[in-house]
Design an enzyme around this catalytic site. Sequence first.
Site, short mmCIF file in Angstrom:
data_model
loop_
_atom_site.label_atom_id
_atom_site.label_comp_id
_atom_site.label_asym_id
_atom_site.label_seq_id
_atom_site.Cartn_x
_atom_site.Cartn_y
_atom_site.Cartn_z
N GLU A 130 -13.19 -57.40 -16.44
CA GLU A 130 -11.94 -58.13 -16.65
C GLU A 130 -12.01 -59.60 -16.23
OE1 GLU A 130 -8.54 -55.72 -15.64
OE2 GLU A 130 -7.20 -57.42 -15.87
N LYS B 290 -11.28 -47.43 -15.21
CA LYS B 290 -10.66 -47.77 -13.91
C LYS B 290 -10.15 -46.47 -13.31
CE LYS B 290 -8.97 -52.46 -14.68
NZ LYS B 290 -7.77 -53.28 -14.88
N HIS C 172 2.83 -57.66 -18.76
CA HIS C 172 2.71 -56.90 -17.51
C HIS C 172 3.15 -57.65 -16.26
CE1 HIS C 172 0.80 -53.86 -19.89
NE2 HIS C 172 0.52 -53.11 -18.85
N GLU D 234 3.47 -49.18 -24.20
CA GLU D 234 2.10 -49.70 -24.34
C GLU D 234 1.69 -49.78 -25.81
OE1 GLU D 234 0.05 -51.00 -22.16
OE2 GLU D 234 1.06 -50.49 -20.28
N HIS E 60 5.53 -55.53 -14.28
CA HIS E 60 5.29 -55.01 -12.92
C HIS E 60 6.47 -55.33 -12.00
CE1 HIS E 60 0.70 -54.85 -13.67
NE2 HIS E 60 1.25 -53.67 -13.88
N LYS F 241 -8.52 -51.03 -27.06
CA LYS F 241 -8.79 -51.24 -25.62
C LYS F 241 -10.29 -51.10 -25.35
CE LYS F 241 -7.81 -49.86 -20.91
NZ LYS F 241 -6.98 -49.19 -19.94
N ARG G 135 -22.37 -39.26 -4.93
CA ARG G 135 -22.53 -40.67 -5.35
C ARG G 135 -22.43 -40.88 -6.85
NH1 ARG G 135 -26.65 -41.15 -1.23
NH2 ARG G 135 -25.64 -42.00 0.64
N HIS H 259 6.66 -47.30 -16.27
CA HIS H 259 5.74 -48.41 -16.51
C HIS H 259 5.88 -48.96 -17.95
CE1 HIS H 259 2.07 -50.78 -16.37
NE2 HIS H 259 1.69 -50.19 -17.48
N ASN I 19 -2.94 -57.28 -20.50
CA ASN I 19 -1.83 -57.49 -19.56
C ASN I 19 -0.61 -58.11 -20.21
OD1 ASN I 19 -3.15 -56.51 -17.22
ND2 ASN I 19 -4.40 -58.36 -17.21
N ARG J 80 -10.50 -58.79 -21.70
CA ARG J 80 -9.81 -57.58 -21.23
C ARG J 80 -8.43 -57.93 -20.66
NH1 ARG J 80 -12.41 -52.44 -17.83
NH2 ARG J 80 -10.50 -51.22 -17.82
N1 LIG Z 1 -6.80 -46.27 -15.10
C1 LIG Z 1 -6.09 -47.02 -15.91
O1 LIG Z 1 -6.60 -47.89 -16.63
C2 LIG Z 1 -4.61 -46.79 -15.99
C3 LIG Z 1 -3.84 -47.45 -16.97
C4 LIG Z 1 -2.48 -47.17 -17.03
C5 LIG Z 1 -1.89 -46.28 -16.13
N2 LIG Z 1 -2.68 -45.68 -15.19
C6 LIG Z 1 -2.09 -44.72 -14.23
O2 LIG Z 1 -1.57 -43.61 -14.98
C7 LIG Z 1 -0.55 -42.99 -14.18
C8 LIG Z 1 0.59 -42.60 -15.09
O3 LIG Z 1 0.10 -41.68 -16.01
P1 LIG Z 1 0.96 -41.02 -17.18
O4 LIG Z 1 2.16 -41.82 -17.44
O5 LIG Z 1 -0.01 -40.76 -18.27
O6 LIG Z 1 1.42 -39.61 -16.64
P2 LIG Z 1 1.28 -38.74 -15.31
O7 LIG Z 1 -0.10 -38.28 -15.15
O8 LIG Z 1 1.92 -39.47 -14.17
O9 LIG Z 1 2.20 -37.52 -15.73
C9 LIG Z 1 3.59 -37.68 -15.93
C10 LIG Z 1 4.26 -36.33 -16.07
O10 LIG Z 1 3.97 -35.76 -17.35
C11 LIG Z 1 3.55 -34.41 -17.19
N3 LIG Z 1 2.71 -34.10 -18.35
C12 LIG Z 1 1.46 -34.53 -18.60
N4 LIG Z 1 1.07 -34.12 -19.81
C13 LIG Z 1 2.09 -33.40 -20.33
C14 LIG Z 1 2.30 -32.72 -21.55
N5 LIG Z 1 1.39 -32.73 -22.52
N6 LIG Z 1 3.47 -32.07 -21.73
C15 LIG Z 1 4.43 -32.09 -20.77
N7 LIG Z 1 4.30 -32.73 -19.61
C16 LIG Z 1 3.14 -33.38 -19.39
C17 LIG Z 1 2.90 -34.37 -15.83
O11 LIG Z 1 2.88 -33.07 -15.29
C18 LIG Z 1 3.79 -35.31 -15.03
O12 LIG Z 1 4.92 -34.64 -14.56
C19 LIG Z 1 -0.18 -43.95 -13.10
O13 LIG Z 1 -0.68 -43.46 -11.87
C20 LIG Z 1 -0.91 -45.25 -13.47
O14 LIG Z 1 -1.31 -45.98 -12.33
C21 LIG Z 1 -4.00 -45.90 -15.10
#
Ligand SMILES: NC(=O)c1ccc[n+]([C@@H]2O[C@H](COP(=O)([O-])OP(=O)(O)OC[C@H]3O[C@@H](n4cnc5c(N)ncnc54)[C@H](O)[C@@H]3O)[C@@H](O)[C@H]2O)c1
Length: 348
Positions: free
Chosen positions: A217, A132, A228, A174, A232, A207, A110, A242, A225, A221
């Site tokens: 949000e 998030k 976005h 971003e 999207h 942020k 939990r 993205h 967007n 916050r």
């Molecule tokens: N929680 C939030 O507020 C929030 C905000 C924006 C995006 N997201 C989420 O984030 C995800 C996308 O994340 P992302 O774009 O950071 O990447 P990711 O985690 O999808 O990774 C992308 C690729 O980069 C590789 N990688 C990671 N670090 C590396 C490094 N230092 N060197 C070489 N390769 C590396 C990974 O192995 C993968 O193949 C999505 O699922 C999205 O929904 C969440």
Amino acid sequence: MKQWIEVVNFELLSTKIQNLKTDGIIFLIDEFVWDLYKDQLNLKSLVGAIKKKVILKRLPRGEKAKCFSVYERVCEEILEEGIHRNFHVIACGGGAISDISGFIASSLLRGLSWSVIPTTLLSMVDASIGGKTGINSKFGKNLIGAFHMPEHVWLNPLFLETLPKVESLNGYGEVLKYSFLDKKIKESLLSSKFKIGEIILKCANYKNKLVEEDFREKGPRKYLNLGHTFGHAFEKMYPVSHGEAVYWGMKLLFYIFERKDLLKECDNMVKELSLSFGKPPWLVHLDEKSSLVNNLMNFVKRDKKVISEKEIELVFINEDWSPYLIALDFETIRIKLDNFFKESHVGE
Ligand SMILES: NC(=O)c1ccc[n+]([C@@H]2O[C@H](COP(=O)([O-])OP(=O)(O)OC[C@H]3O[C@@H](n4cnc5c(N)ncnc54)[C@H](O)[C@@H]3O)[C@@H](O)[C@H]2O)c1
């Protein structure tokens, strides 16, 4: 709840982990990042130094980690090892890894405390900040999750040295967004003393400030967007990341609001940073203009920011470069899009 955001190198990172007041650590890492960085992370010596139980789990790389089967397997494996409430989860990887790891932390026993070591530009400036967390469902992305704030975010720009160009561009989409939300970030980006570590910290703190003001949000916050809603839509319509989609989403927004000054600044920053977003996806894929507008409108109408049968809330930028929220009706958006796409030179 407050999250501590710091820039660290590998040595300091190790000290920070050693100093965590916890009985055990659950280290969840992207398997690709593990292969690249296991020596620098040096968990073996860390385990020796902290004399705490360390459970290491390598997760499938990127988005493949964010699913029920990985969530179930990793939770069961951790429980099998025997944990209690005073274990601390550390997520190391891009946004996909922080999303699932945070969700695991939010639900195991939990709720366990957790921290993040983001390794992509996108996760440093965005995904690791704000609590998030979640995984994907067959009905859509991020539909199963929880708000669960990490205690620490340790930003180490050295991870960016191995990041592929496409992932870097994803993060810069971003970063550019932040530079429109906050003039100081734009000025730092354009300064001759531009340092990526400082920019990342500024974006992350920006942020974080909005998240502290408005965790659920309901107000400011939402500024995050910017670009976005169309972004999207582009992400669903074209094979773009993205960050790229947000970049084109912002440009489209600036065009339809007829803000030449913002478009000029955008081009200026892209040039200064030597980024190559290429041609707008709607020109690359050459959609029929009427079906393009219909498609876009269908996505706009299903966006999470729709506030009534007829309207959506968008983020825009004042003349003095401050963000504000504006409700716009679908009919006006359609007319603006029609006009925009009628011009043959759009986006060139
Ligand atoms: N929680 C939030 O507020 C929030 C905000 C924006 C995006 N997201 C989420 O984030 C995800 C996308 O994340 P992302 O774009 O950071 O990447 P990711 O985690 O999808 O990774 C992308 C690729 O980069 C590789 N990688 C990671 N670090 C590396 C490094 N230092 N060197 C070489 N390769 C590396 C990974 O192995 C993968 O193949 C999505 O699922 C999205 O929904 C969440």
